[in-house]
Design an enzyme around this catalytic site. Structure first.
Site, mmCIF file in Angstrom:
data_model
loop_
_atom_site.group_PDB
_atom_site.id
_atom_site.type_symbol
_atom_site.label_atom_id
_atom_site.label_comp_id
_atom_site.label_asym_id
_atom_site.label_seq_id
_atom_site.Cartn_x
_atom_site.Cartn_y
_atom_site.Cartn_z
ATOM 1 N N ASP A 180 17.425 -35.415 -17.871
ATOM 2 C CA ASP A 180 16.798 -34.465 -18.800
ATOM 3 C C ASP A 180 15.454 -35.051 -19.203
ATOM 4 O O ASP A 180 15.208 -35.373 -20.363
ATOM 5 C CB ASP A 180 17.685 -34.237 -20.021
ATOM 6 N N ASN A 185 12.468 -36.519 -24.899
ATOM 7 C CA ASN A 185 13.443 -37.574 -24.650
ATOM 8 C C ASN A 185 12.814 -38.916 -24.285
ATOM 9 O O ASN A 185 13.517 -39.833 -23.853
ATOM 10 C CB ASN A 185 14.427 -37.135 -23.570
ATOM 11 N N ASP A 200 18.903 -39.461 -24.928
ATOM 12 C CA ASP A 200 19.613 -38.290 -24.402
ATOM 13 C C ASP A 200 19.911 -38.445 -22.910
ATOM 14 O O ASP A 200 19.406 -37.691 -22.070
ATOM 15 C CB ASP A 200 18.831 -37.005 -24.660
#
Length: 256
Positions: A180, A185, A200
């Site tokens: 992701d 992030n 994450d």
């Protein structure tokens, strides 16, 4: 809009957020008042997931309501593995209850690449994001990674239609992908602006690097405006690849 309940539907809240009753005992163990009904939050997404800040203890508590598709156990496992090589959240506690699941992690240096001042300086933030992802790809050892994020693995878990996705392009370079790799992030250092940590990691696993690059470049438009993909790819050190980019963006739309 992506079926993946992530950065496309997320926001940084301005005001404190209500603490779900099942989480109050957890956050109390980590320094919150025992009767805290609200706490500052670092992140909220449309699926109902919330990351609370426990600033006095320097920790974060992520909450995922039952049934929303956020797998915090997977994130805990991947963070425990990756922390041996990179700055990622150190897992302090993970647990479940009928109402949901929580994950407590130690805070990291730096701030999200979509903090207001970084969004105002995309000429600095975008190359730093790219260099950070390249370092992640170059550092995490494929041969030792127990997690899969390959096309067959993702198609087996897809929540949308997969017509046209059954024949992926040949793998360019196999790496351990973030899973992701959107801008929020990655954490950037206060002074240098370089990427210092990644968060994450719930989908981290082995895949073609374009599975990350396609999503990372897609996220730039939402966070910094159009026109930054070339800058990102140049800083990462790769030429544009429209075929792989299109394929992996389409795959992203049917599931993480």
């Amino acid at each position: 809009m992506s079926s993946n309940p992530s950065w496309t539907d997320a926001q940084v809240p301005v005001d404190p957020v209500a603490v779900p009753p099942p989480l109050r005992e957890v956050v109390a163990r980590w320094g919150a008042p025992a009767d805290a009904a609200e706490l500052p939050a670092a992140w909220v997404n449309a699926a109902g997931g919330t990351t609370f800040r426990l600033e006095d203890r320097g920790v974060f508590c992520k909450w995922a309501p039952a049934g929303v598709g956020l797998d915090l156990a997977a994130e805990a496992d991947r963070s425990r593995w990756a922390v041996r090589w990179l700055a990622v959240p150190e897992v302090l506690e993970h647990g479940t209850c009928p109402e949901g699941e929580w994950l407590v992690t130690r805070g990291l240096p730096g701030r999200s690449a979509v903090a207001e001042d970084w969004r105002a300086r995309p000429e600095a933030a975008v190359p730093a994001l790219a260099r950070g992802l390249r370092r992640l790809h170059d550092t995490l050892p494929v041969a030792q990674c127990p997690f899969d994020w390959s096309v067959p693995h993702r198609l087996a878990r897809a929540v949308g239609a997969v017509e046209g996705l059954l024949e992926p392009p040949p793998v360019d370079r196999l790496v351990v992908c973030h899973g992701d790799a959107c801008a929020p992030n990655t954490l950037l250092a206060e002074g240098s602006g370089e990427a210092v940590a990644h968060v994450d990691l719930g989908a981290l696993g082995v895949a073609d690097r374009w599975a990350d690059l396609a999503v990372a470049t897609l996220s730039l438009g939402w966070n910094y405006g159009p026109g930054w993909e070339g800058t990102y790819l140049a800083a990462y050190g790769v030429d544009p690849d429209p075929v792989r980019t299109a394929y992996y963006r389409a795959l992203w739309e049917v599931g993480p």
